[in-house]
Motif scaffolding. Structure first.
Motif, mmCIF file in Angstrom:
data_model
loop_
_atom_site.group_PDB
_atom_site.id
_atom_site.type_symbol
_atom_site.label_atom_id
_atom_site.label_comp_id
_atom_site.label_asym_id
_atom_site.label_seq_id
_atom_site.Cartn_x
_atom_site.Cartn_y
_atom_site.Cartn_z
ATOM 1 N N ARG A 49 0.738 19.095 -2.559
ATOM 2 C CA ARG A 49 -0.342 19.479 -1.657
ATOM 3 C C ARG A 49 -1.418 20.264 -2.410
ATOM 4 N N VAL A 54 -5.305 18.316 -0.689
ATOM 5 C CA VAL A 54 -5.324 17.854 0.702
ATOM 6 C C VAL A 54 -5.583 19.003 1.665
ATOM 7 N N ASP A 55 -5.053 20.171 1.392
ATOM 8 C CA ASP A 55 -5.295 21.315 2.272
ATOM 9 C C ASP A 55 -6.761 21.726 2.234
ATOM 10 N N ALA A 58 -8.793 19.217 4.235
ATOM 11 C CA ALA A 58 -8.633 19.458 5.668
ATOM 12 C C ALA A 58 -9.473 20.655 6.109
ATOM 13 N N TYR A 61 -13.111 19.610 6.225
ATOM 14 C CA TYR A 61 -13.366 18.794 7.414
ATOM 15 C C TYR A 61 -13.458 19.670 8.661
ATOM 16 N N LEU A 62 -12.497 20.576 8.835
ATOM 17 C CA LEU A 62 -12.506 21.427 10.025
ATOM 18 C C LEU A 62 -13.747 22.320 10.068
ATOM 19 N N ARG A 65 -16.688 19.914 11.028
ATOM 20 C CA ARG A 65 -16.300 18.903 12.010
ATOM 21 C C ARG A 65 -17.490 18.377 12.819
#
Length: 98
Positions: A49, A54-55, A58, A61-62, A65
């Motif tokens: 990870r 990947v974290d 994410a 993205y958040l 958003r």
């Protein structure tokens, strides 16, 4: 990088425990081995990870958003459009070569 050191430490610890047990006494019990394997698996997941980011993706993205939309698509239509674009490209290339 920290995850890499964590993995190295876990593998070194695992190796030293196995060497200590096997050289001076009976082999470790199945529950002990299972706990080691579970810990190594957890460390490998953490490493993967962290290394893949990947974290972080994410989190990005958040955070952004509201800038993205997710829409359903028609796979057949996408393939047809791509095929048509490729045919046009090849046709234009053929015309340019003549």
């Amino acid at each position: 990088m920290a995850a890499g050191w964590l993995l190295v430490f876990s593998l070194t610890l695992f190796q030293s425990l196995v060497m200590n047990h096997s050289s001076g006494g009976p082999f470790p019990s199945p529950p002990t081995i299972k706990s080691w394997v579970d810990k190594m698996q957890e460390d490998l997941v953490t490493l993967a990870r962290t290394a893949s980011g990947v974290d972080q993706l994410a989190a990005i993205y958040l955070k952004n958003r509201d800038l993205y939309t997710v829409e359903a698509n028609n796979p057949r239509q996408l393939v047809e459009i791509a095929a048509r674009d490729i045919e046009k490209l090849l046709s234009n290339r053929s015309k340019a070569l003549v």
